[in-house]
Design a protein around this motif. Structure first.
Motif, PDB file in Angstrom:
ATOM      1  N   TRP A 179       0.841  -1.210   0.000  1.00 31.37           N
ATOM      2  CA  TRP A 179       0.000   0.000   0.000  1.00 31.37           C
ATOM      3  C   TRP A 179       0.867   1.247   0.000  1.00 31.37           C
ATOM      4  CZ3 TRP A 179      -3.721  -1.577   4.584  1.00 31.37           C
ATOM      5  CH2 TRP A 179      -4.564  -2.605   4.154  1.00 31.37           C
ATOM      6  N   LEU A 180       1.885   1.243   0.848  1.00 35.71           N
ATOM      7  CA  LEU A 180       2.729   2.422   0.974  1.00 35.71           C
ATOM      8  C   LEU A 180       3.595   2.626  -0.268  1.00 35.71           C
ATOM      9  CD1 LEU A 180       3.689   4.759   2.760  1.00 35.71           C
ATOM     10  CD2 LEU A 180       5.354   3.203   3.796  1.00 35.71           C
ATOM     11  N   ALA A 181       4.101   1.536  -0.818  1.00 36.67           N
ATOM     12  CA  ALA A 181       5.014   1.637  -1.962  1.00 36.67           C
ATOM     13  C   ALA A 181       4.295   2.045  -3.244  1.00 36.67           C
ATOM     14  CB  ALA A 181       5.735   0.305  -2.165  1.00 36.67           C
ATOM     15  N   GLY A 217       6.540  10.845   0.306  1.00 33.40           N
ATOM     16  CA  GLY A 217       7.793  11.537   0.048  1.00 33.40           C
ATOM     17  C   GLY A 217       8.914  10.615  -0.392  1.00 33.40           C
ATOM     18  N   GLU A 218       9.965  11.225  -0.916  1.00 32.18           N
ATOM     19  CA  GLU A 218      11.094  10.482  -1.463  1.00 32.18           C
ATOM     20  C   GLU A 218      11.859   9.726  -0.379  1.00 32.18           C
ATOM     21  OE1 GLU A 218      13.436   8.763  -4.161  1.00 32.18           O
ATOM     22  OE2 GLU A 218      11.631   9.973  -4.553  1.00 32.18           O
ATOM     23  N   VAL A 220      10.713   8.191   2.267  1.00 34.60           N
ATOM     24  CA  VAL A 220      10.037   6.919   2.531  1.00 34.60           C
ATOM     25  C   VAL A 220      10.281   5.953   1.384  1.00 34.60           C
ATOM     26  CG1 VAL A 220       7.791   5.817   2.817  1.00 34.60           C
ATOM     27  CG2 VAL A 220       8.288   7.960   4.005  1.00 34.60           C
ATOM     28  N   LYS A 221      10.169   6.426   0.159  1.00 35.31           N
ATOM     29  CA  LYS A 221      10.372   5.554  -1.004  1.00 35.31           C
ATOM     30  C   LYS A 221      11.795   4.989  -1.024  1.00 35.31           C
ATOM     31  CE  LYS A 221       6.957   7.988  -3.862  1.00 35.31           C
ATOM     32  NZ  LYS A 221       5.934   6.942  -3.686  1.00 35.31           N
ATOM     33  N   GLU A 222      12.765   5.801  -0.634  1.00 36.56           N
ATOM     34  CA  GLU A 222      14.149   5.341  -0.613  1.00 36.56           C
ATOM     35  C   GLU A 222      14.331   4.204   0.387  1.00 36.56           C
ATOM     36  OE1 GLU A 222      17.965   4.948  -1.774  1.00 36.56           O
ATOM     37  OE2 GLU A 222      16.460   6.282  -2.680  1.00 36.56           O
ATOM     38  N   HIS A 223      13.716   4.322   1.554  1.00 38.47           N
ATOM     39  CA  HIS A 223      13.786   3.241   2.546  1.00 38.47           C
ATOM     40  C   HIS A 223      13.128   1.969   2.026  1.00 38.47           C
ATOM     41  CE1 HIS A 223      15.662   5.515   5.682  1.00 38.47           C
ATOM     42  NE2 HIS A 223      14.669   6.395   5.789  1.00 38.47           N
ATOM     43  N   LEU A 224      12.014   2.112   1.317  1.00 35.27           N
ATOM     44  CA  LEU A 224      11.334   0.938   0.772  1.00 35.27           C
ATOM     45  C   LEU A 224      12.175   0.274  -0.310  1.00 35.27           C
ATOM     46  CD1 LEU A 224       7.685   2.341   0.540  1.00 35.27           C
ATOM     47  CD2 LEU A 224       8.545   0.658   2.180  1.00 35.27           C
ATOM     48  N   ARG A 225      12.821   1.086  -1.157  1.00 35.49           N
ATOM     49  CA  ARG A 225      13.697   0.520  -2.191  1.00 35.49           C
ATOM     50  C   ARG A 225      14.877  -0.222  -1.576  1.00 35.49           C
ATOM     51  NH1 ARG A 225      12.298   5.361  -5.242  1.00 35.49           N
ATOM     52  NH2 ARG A 225      14.018   6.510  -4.258  1.00 35.49           N
ATOM     53  N   ALA A 226      15.286   0.194  -0.373  1.00 31.04           N
ATOM     54  CA  ALA A 226      16.396  -0.470   0.318  1.00 31.04           C
ATOM     55  C   ALA A 226      15.959  -1.777   0.986  1.00 31.04           C
ATOM     56  CB  ALA A 226      16.998   0.468   1.351  1.00 31.04           C
ATOM     57  N   GLY A 227      14.683  -2.110   0.888  1.00 30.29           N
ATOM     58  CA  GLY A 227      14.203  -3.385   1.418  1.00 30.29           C
ATOM     59  C   GLY A 227      13.494  -3.308   2.755  1.00 30.29           C
ATOM     60  N   MET A 228      13.318  -2.102   3.291  1.00 32.21           N
ATOM     61  CA  MET A 228      12.599  -1.987   4.557  1.00 32.21           C
ATOM     62  C   MET A 228      11.117  -2.261   4.337  1.00 32.21           C
ATOM     63  SD  MET A 228      14.508   1.286   6.341  1.00 32.21           S
ATOM     64  CE  MET A 228      14.106   0.834   8.022  1.00 32.21           C
ATOM     65  N   GLN A 229      10.455  -2.749   5.379  1.00 33.90           N
ATOM     66  CA  GLN A 229       9.037  -3.084   5.304  1.00 33.90           C
ATOM     67  C   GLN A 229       8.249  -2.334   6.372  1.00 33.90           C
ATOM     68  OE1 GLN A 229       8.506  -7.340   5.431  1.00 33.90           O
ATOM     69  NE2 GLN A 229       9.500  -7.659   3.447  1.00 33.90           N
ATOM     70  N   VAL A 230       6.944  -2.247   6.162  1.00 33.92           N
ATOM     71  CA  VAL A 230       6.063  -1.528   7.076  1.00 33.92           C
ATOM     72  C   VAL A 230       5.711  -2.413   8.267  1.00 33.92           C
ATOM     73  CG1 VAL A 230       3.794  -0.488   7.361  1.00 33.92           C
ATOM     74  CG2 VAL A 230       5.100  -0.065   5.264  1.00 33.92           C
ATOM     75  N   PHE A 231       5.974  -1.924   9.462  1.00 29.56           N
ATOM     76  CA  PHE A 231       5.559  -2.603  10.691  1.00 29.56           C
ATOM     77  C   PHE A 231       4.396  -1.854  11.348  1.00 29.56           C
ATOM     78  CE2 PHE A 231       9.198  -5.017   9.929  1.00 29.56           C
ATOM     79  CZ  PHE A 231       9.269  -6.078  10.804  1.00 29.56           C
ATOM     80  N   LYS A 232       4.279  -0.555  11.111  1.00 25.73           N
ATOM     81  CA  LYS A 232       3.144   0.232  11.580  1.00 25.73           C
ATOM     82  C   LYS A 232       2.832   1.270  10.512  1.00 25.73           C
ATOM     83  CE  LYS A 232       4.294  -0.149  16.527  1.00 25.73           C
ATOM     84  NZ  LYS A 232       4.654   0.610  17.760  1.00 25.73           N
ATOM     85  N   LEU A 233       1.538   1.513  10.298  1.00 25.51           N
ATOM     86  CA  LEU A 233       1.144   2.442   9.244  1.00 25.51           C
ATOM     87  C   LEU A 233      -0.073   3.247   9.681  1.00 25.51           C
ATOM     88  CD1 LEU A 233       1.675   3.389   6.323  1.00 25.51           C
ATOM     89  CD2 LEU A 233       0.079   1.612   5.557  1.00 25.51           C
ATOM     90  N   GLY A 234       0.035   4.568   9.560  1.00 24.82           N
ATOM     91  CA  GLY A 234      -1.094   5.438   9.838  1.00 24.82           C
ATOM     92  C   GLY A 234      -2.073   5.425   8.679  1.00 24.82           C
ATOM     93  N   LEU A 235      -3.352   5.259   8.994  1.00 23.03           N
ATOM     94  CA  LEU A 235      -4.387   5.138   7.971  1.00 23.03           C
ATOM     95  C   LEU A 235      -5.610   5.961   8.353  1.00 23.03           C
ATOM     96  CD1 LEU A 235      -4.097   1.263   7.496  1.00 23.03           C
ATOM     97  CD2 LEU A 235      -3.400   2.981   5.802  1.00 23.03           C
TER      98      LEU A 235
END
Length: 305
Positions: A179-181, A217-218, A220-235
């Motif tokens: 969802w975030l990515a 923002g960029e 967050v996207k950079e962290h996701l590209r580095a392989g990090m995953q969501v453990f908590k997400l505001g919705l």
């Protein structure tokens, strides 16, 4: 009355049928006062009203609310240890001998007996409800430990209550990361402004936390590209409530938005009527949200044995 967190469990239709005796079962497990030599007590208190004759459950449609209560004596270990030190020092000075471990233990027990009756008593309350139509236990806490304590109280009262933790067939962490990515969220769901990303490769991996952040923002996207995953997400759900969802499907920082609060009547005859209206609105809103949880994460309801 509006819950601020949700820890969830599920139960089967057969268990739901047994819950008709919940009020009677809880009546034998009211919260007893904390005795002078007790560290704490647990039991149930009326969710609405006070007094020994007040009901221990309150029902609206298929949802029945209950409140677990506790009383704990506040006697910090530092206070006991300080008194123990002074006692031991006095014996050493007066009698010129060393106090052994067995004697220290006895002195500490005597101090507890002396200090406990003078300690302040702190009361605690935790609200929850069972939805017999859809098979949910909903507890107003973000602590799994506190939730299990309450669930064990209900089990003790009923004799048996086989409510189980959620068993998603779709991995929450994988879904929320997608969802975030991609920004491709289910209908009615929008990103909030908070998330926690972790490197899942190791338990001590990197952690990034963002609050009041642009999740598109960029950075967050950079962290996701580095392989990090969501453990908590505001919705935000349907522009009616906001929350932070954990990969354990525990809901924290739950907030009902103005559009929901404005649906409450402007005035009530008394406090009980106001709480009744709030509980009815709460359960209606959460029924919609939890129905979506079932859909998004493929959460099966336990089947009858």
């Amino acid at each position: 009355m509006f819950f601020r967190a949700l820890t969830l469990f599920r139960f089967s239709p057969a268990v739901a049928a047994d819950l008709v005796r919940l009020d009677e079962a809880l009546a034998d497990n009211r919260l007893p006062p904390c005795g002078p030599l007790e560290m704490g007590t647990r039991g149930f208190v009326p969710p609405i009203g006070r007094g020994d004759d007040a009901a221990l459950t309150h029902s609206v449609s298929a949802c029945t609310m209950f409140t677990a209560g506790g009383e704990d004596r506040m006697l910090p270990a530092a206070v006991v240890n300080d008194a123990l030190y002074r006692k031991v020092q006095k014996i050493t000075e007066d009698e010129g001998r060393k106090v052994g471990s067995r004697e220290r233990k006895r002195i500490k027990g005597d101090l507890l007996t002396e200090l406990l009756p003078r300690a302040f008593v702190r009361s605690s309350r935790l609200n929850g409800y069972v939805d017999t139509k859809n098979g949910w236990v909903v507890l107003d806490t973000g602590s799994l430990k506190a939730a299990e304590t309450v669930l064990n109280l209900v089990r003790s009262a009923l004799g048996s209550f086989p409510a189980v933790p959620l068993a998603p067939e779709e991995g929450p962490r994988v879904l929320m990361t997608d969802w975030l990515a991609t920004g491709n969220l289910p209908g009615g769901l929008a990103l909030g402004d908070e998330c926690e990303l972790r490197d899942p490769a190791t338990s001590t991996g990197a952690i990034w936390r963002g609050r009041r952040s642009d999740l598109d923002g960029e950075e967050v996207k950079e962290h996701l590209r580095a392989g990090m995953q969501v453990f908590k997400l505001g919705l935000v759900f349907d522009d009616r409530m906001s929350f932070v969802l954990g990969e354990d499907l525990v809901v924290r920082k739950l907030k009902f938005l103005d559009v929901v609060i404005d649906e409450l009547p402007d005035s009530h005859q008394d406090a009980a009527a106001e709480m009744d209206a709030q509980f009815a609105l709460l359960t209606l809103e959460l029924e919609r949200l939890l129905g979506k949880f079932e859909e998004w994460f493929s959460l099966p309801r336990p089947a009858d044995a």
